[in-house]
Design an enzyme around this catalytic site. Sequence first.
Site, PDB file in Angstrom:
ATOM      1  N   CYS A 113     -10.314  20.719 -16.611  1.00  0.00           N
ATOM      2  CA  CYS A 113     -10.018  21.709 -17.638  1.00  0.00           C
ATOM      3  C   CYS A 113      -9.502  21.005 -18.883  1.00  0.00           C
ATOM      4  O   CYS A 113      -8.722  20.046 -18.782  1.00  0.00           O
ATOM      5  CB  CYS A 113      -8.977  22.706 -17.135  1.00  0.00           C
ATOM      6  SG  CYS A 113      -8.552  23.983 -18.343  1.00  0.00           S
ATOM      7  N   HIS A 156     -14.725  30.410 -15.025  1.00  0.00           N
ATOM      8  CA  HIS A 156     -13.621  29.507 -15.404  1.00  0.00           C
ATOM      9  C   HIS A 156     -12.969  29.999 -16.709  1.00  0.00           C
ATOM     10  O   HIS A 156     -11.743  30.036 -16.822  1.00  0.00           O
ATOM     11  CB  HIS A 156     -14.158  28.075 -15.571  1.00  0.00           C
ATOM     12  CG  HIS A 156     -13.128  27.076 -16.015  1.00  0.00           C
ATOM     13  ND1 HIS A 156     -12.634  26.084 -15.210  1.00  0.00           N
ATOM     14  CD2 HIS A 156     -12.503  26.922 -17.212  1.00  0.00           C
ATOM     15  CE1 HIS A 156     -11.733  25.365 -15.881  1.00  0.00           C
ATOM     16  NE2 HIS A 156     -11.642  25.853 -17.102  1.00  0.00           N
ATOM     17  N   GLU A 157     -13.816  30.392 -17.672  1.00  0.00           N
ATOM     18  CA  GLU A 157     -13.264  30.840 -18.970  1.00  0.00           C
ATOM     19  C   GLU A 157     -12.567  32.192 -18.844  1.00  0.00           C
ATOM     20  O   GLU A 157     -11.486  32.388 -19.412  1.00  0.00           O
ATOM     21  CB  GLU A 157     -14.357  30.896 -20.032  1.00  0.00           C
ATOM     22  CG  GLU A 157     -15.073  29.576 -20.293  1.00  0.00           C
ATOM     23  CD  GLU A 157     -14.131  28.384 -20.448  1.00  0.00           C
ATOM     24  OE1 GLU A 157     -14.510  27.287 -20.029  1.00  0.00           O
ATOM     25  OE2 GLU A 157     -12.996  28.562 -20.969  1.00  0.00           O
ATOM     26  N   HIS A 160      -9.099  32.030 -17.613  1.00  0.00           N
ATOM     27  CA  HIS A 160      -8.096  31.674 -18.630  1.00  0.00           C
ATOM     28  C   HIS A 160      -7.521  32.920 -19.304  1.00  0.00           C
ATOM     29  O   HIS A 160      -6.363  32.938 -19.704  1.00  0.00           O
ATOM     30  CB  HIS A 160      -8.698  30.764 -19.714  1.00  0.00           C
ATOM     31  CG  HIS A 160      -8.717  29.299 -19.366  1.00  0.00           C
ATOM     32  ND1 HIS A 160      -7.593  28.582 -19.058  1.00  0.00           N
ATOM     33  CD2 HIS A 160      -9.744  28.428 -19.281  1.00  0.00           C
ATOM     34  CE1 HIS A 160      -7.924  27.328 -18.795  1.00  0.00           C
ATOM     35  NE2 HIS A 160      -9.228  27.212 -18.925  1.00  0.00           N
TER      36      HIS A 160
HETATM   37  C1  LIG Z   1     -12.799  19.798 -18.752  1.00  0.00           C
HETATM   38  C2  LIG Z   1     -14.172  19.182 -18.965  1.00  0.00           C
HETATM   39  C3  LIG Z   1     -14.383  18.077 -17.974  1.00  0.00           C
HETATM   40  C4  LIG Z   1     -14.261  18.650 -20.383  1.00  0.00           C
HETATM   41  C5  LIG Z   1     -15.256  20.254 -18.717  1.00  0.00           C
HETATM   42  N1  LIG Z   1     -16.559  19.690 -18.976  1.00  0.00           N
HETATM   43  C6  LIG Z   1     -17.381  19.555 -17.933  1.00  0.00           C
HETATM   44  O1  LIG Z   1     -17.067  19.892 -16.802  1.00  0.00           O
HETATM   45  N2  LIG Z   1     -18.613  18.962 -18.129  1.00  0.00           N
HETATM   46  C7  LIG Z   1     -19.428  18.978 -19.204  1.00  0.00           C
HETATM   47  C8  LIG Z   1     -18.977  19.007 -20.520  1.00  0.00           C
HETATM   48  C9  LIG Z   1     -19.936  19.045 -21.532  1.00  0.00           C
HETATM   49  F1  LIG Z   1     -19.572  19.137 -22.793  1.00  0.00           F
HETATM   50  C10 LIG Z   1     -21.264  19.023 -21.255  1.00  0.00           C
HETATM   51  C11 LIG Z   1     -21.648  18.996 -19.935  1.00  0.00           C
HETATM   52  F2  LIG Z   1     -22.934  19.016 -19.658  1.00  0.00           F
HETATM   53  C12 LIG Z   1     -20.759  18.974 -18.916  1.00  0.00           C
HETATM   54  C13 LIG Z   1     -15.090  21.487 -19.579  1.00  0.00           C
HETATM   55  O2  LIG Z   1     -15.523  21.456 -20.727  1.00  0.00           O
HETATM   56  N3  LIG Z   1     -14.506  22.581 -19.036  1.00  0.00           N
HETATM   57  C14 LIG Z   1     -14.249  23.685 -19.938  1.00  0.00           C
HETATM   58  C15 LIG Z   1     -12.802  24.167 -19.906  1.00  0.00           C
HETATM   59  O3  LIG Z   1     -11.872  23.469 -19.563  1.00  0.00           O
HETATM   60  N4  LIG Z   1     -12.668  25.404 -20.306  1.00  0.00           N
HETATM   61  O4  LIG Z   1     -11.469  26.017 -20.303  1.00  0.00           O
HETATM   62  C16 LIG Z   1     -14.193  22.759 -17.618  1.00  0.00           C
HETATM   63  C17 LIG Z   1     -15.456  23.160 -16.843  1.00  0.00           C
HETATM   64  C18 LIG Z   1     -15.166  23.143 -15.328  1.00  0.00           C
HETATM   65  C19 LIG Z   1     -16.073  24.158 -14.737  1.00  0.00           C
HETATM   66  C20 LIG Z   1     -16.498  25.069 -15.826  1.00  0.00           C
HETATM   67  C21 LIG Z   1     -15.937  24.577 -17.118  1.00  0.00           C
HETATM   68 ZN   LIG Z   2     -10.338  25.376 -18.679  1.00  0.00          ZN
END
Ligand SMILES: CC(C)(C)[C@H](NC(=O)Nc1cc(F)cc(F)c1)C(=O)N(CC(=O)NO)CC1CCCC1
Ligand SMILES: [Zn+2]
EC number: 3.5.1.88
Length: 186
Positions: A113, A156-157, A160
């Site tokens: 996250c 996930h969003e 939040h």
């Molecule tokens: C926390 C982080 C590791 C940065 C995660 N990214 C991710 O899992 N992979 C990723 C990122 C890219 F941009 C492009 C791609 F193909 C793969 C993420 O953005 N989040 C979003 C977040 O924290 N929202 O609050 C966490 C993800 C975990 C599962 C869904 C969202």
């Molecule tokens: Zn998150």
Amino acid sequence: MFLMKDIVRDGDPVLRQEAADVTFPLSEEDQQLAKDLMEYLVVSQDPEQCKKYGLRAGVGLAAPQVGVSKKMASVLVPPVEEDGKSPFTDVIINPVIISESVQAGALTEGEGCLSVDKDVPGFVPRHDRITLRYYDVNGEKHQVRLKNYPAIVCQHEIDHLHGTLFYDHINKDQPFSRDDDMIMIE
Ligand SMILES: CC(C)(C)[C@H](NC(=O)Nc1cc(F)cc(F)c1)C(=O)N(CC(=O)NO)CC1CCCC1
Ligand SMILES: [Zn+2]
């Protein structure tokens, strides 16, 4: 533009609050918030700009993560193949999951996250398929069916917006436990 310094980290009470409904028509401030939430994802997914601004490449960002306790989140699921179409991209406002599969789904890699700096290993069991109802920035109502990775990102969003963090779902005793019909998503 949001930078990592603008992203609130775990421990800040705002991440544990129930966010407020957004009212329509959007205020100037809420319109700007929606733009900024999506801009972060677009910029962070461009390798050059991501490096330039020292960002973590993100697929979703919820308003409480920038300290704004409102029911709004941006989602930008990258295309599976090069210059393909994104499976789901929008700023989701007052989202509600109106139906969900009994069948669970989880990312094989577990989750992280943008607001949680520590690694928390373990499967995060979610619904493999959901029907999501939300409003876009123009106040248009949408109802979409999502499955696998796009469904995981949206869950996930939306978590939040209700003060839930991904590791709340991880089994404390057996973090990598899974029921045999859980869909494992690469
Ligand atoms: C926390 C982080 C590791 C940065 C995660 N990214 C991710 O899992 N992979 C990723 C990122 C890219 F941009 C492009 C791609 F193909 C793969 C993420 O953005 N989040 C979003 C977040 O924290 N929202 O609050 C966490 C993800 C975990 C599962 C869904 C969202
Ligand atoms: Zn998150």
